[in-house]
Design an enzyme around this catalytic site. Sequence first.
Site, PDB file in Angstrom:
ATOM      1  N   GLU A 243      -3.085   5.465 -11.715  1.00 49.19           N
ATOM      2  CA  GLU A 243      -3.386   6.692 -10.991  1.00 49.19           C
ATOM      3  C   GLU A 243      -4.875   6.726 -10.633  1.00 49.19           C
ATOM      4  O   GLU A 243      -5.665   5.938 -11.167  1.00 49.19           O
ATOM      5  CB  GLU A 243      -3.015   7.905 -11.875  1.00 49.19           C
TER       6      GLU A 243
ATOM      7  N   ASP B 121      -0.528   9.467  -3.836  1.00 55.94           N
ATOM      8  CA  ASP B 121      -1.917   9.654  -4.293  1.00 55.94           C
ATOM      9  C   ASP B 121      -2.706   8.333  -4.298  1.00 55.94           C
ATOM     10  O   ASP B 121      -3.807   8.262  -4.835  1.00 55.94           O
ATOM     11  CB  ASP B 121      -1.947  10.295  -5.694  1.00 55.94           C
TER      12      ASP B 121
END
Length: 241
Positions: A141, A134
Amino acid sequence: MIKVIKVKDYEEASDKAFEVMKPFLVPGKVLGLATGSTPLGLYARMVKDHEENGTSYKDICSFNLDEYAGLPIEHPESYYSFMHRNLFDKIDIREENAHVPSGLGEDLEGQAKKYDAMIDACPVDIQLLGIGSDGHIAFNEPGTPFDSGTHVTDLAESTIKDNCRFFDNDISKVPTQAVTQGIGTIMKAKNILLIATGANKAQAVKDMIEGPVDVACPASILQKHENVTVIVDEAAASLLK
Ligand code: PGA
């Protein structure tokens, strides 16, 4: 500036990474280290070099990127255990010089601030990174602010799925939080070495190198760093122009 080095496969990526790392394996240097499958080949080469050439880590210091929150350090999948098993126990680095953030204790945010202060006092000469499917670097993140320091974070669903292979393929066993160096912390390193191999990294590699600098792909911030080397194998480079 990102310097991209394309290689054939994982073994060549590990050889190349060792070549980049080697000049930093001298007294007084500070290494930024990473966990995951990606650095294993590099660590094996560092161990071999230590055994065969006597390269010493007695006066080298290291800071790891991250640690799961709430996982006892003796758990085989804690990053503390990972680092000892794959590197620290096989070289002569001093325990007190090999720093891994702690994911245990009452005041994780307070400990995280202290970790940043230690890094500020011993700036990292070369930071090793992998990249998440990702686009994450360490456990930053998508959406993590670019100026973040070391902090406690929730893991993305995709990261929990990616890491479930280390926890008996049982999603319920994967920790859901971690302590991670922030993107701001990582960007302070003087040099950055990122390794990406395998087809499941291809989109993240493309976004990091060719996409806009955007928190949607945390690794894209590396475009703004002065000294980044990215080693990619054919599969991970397959979407690059
Ligand atoms: P991996 O993880 O090396 O196990 O692929 C990389 C990362 O998530 O940063």
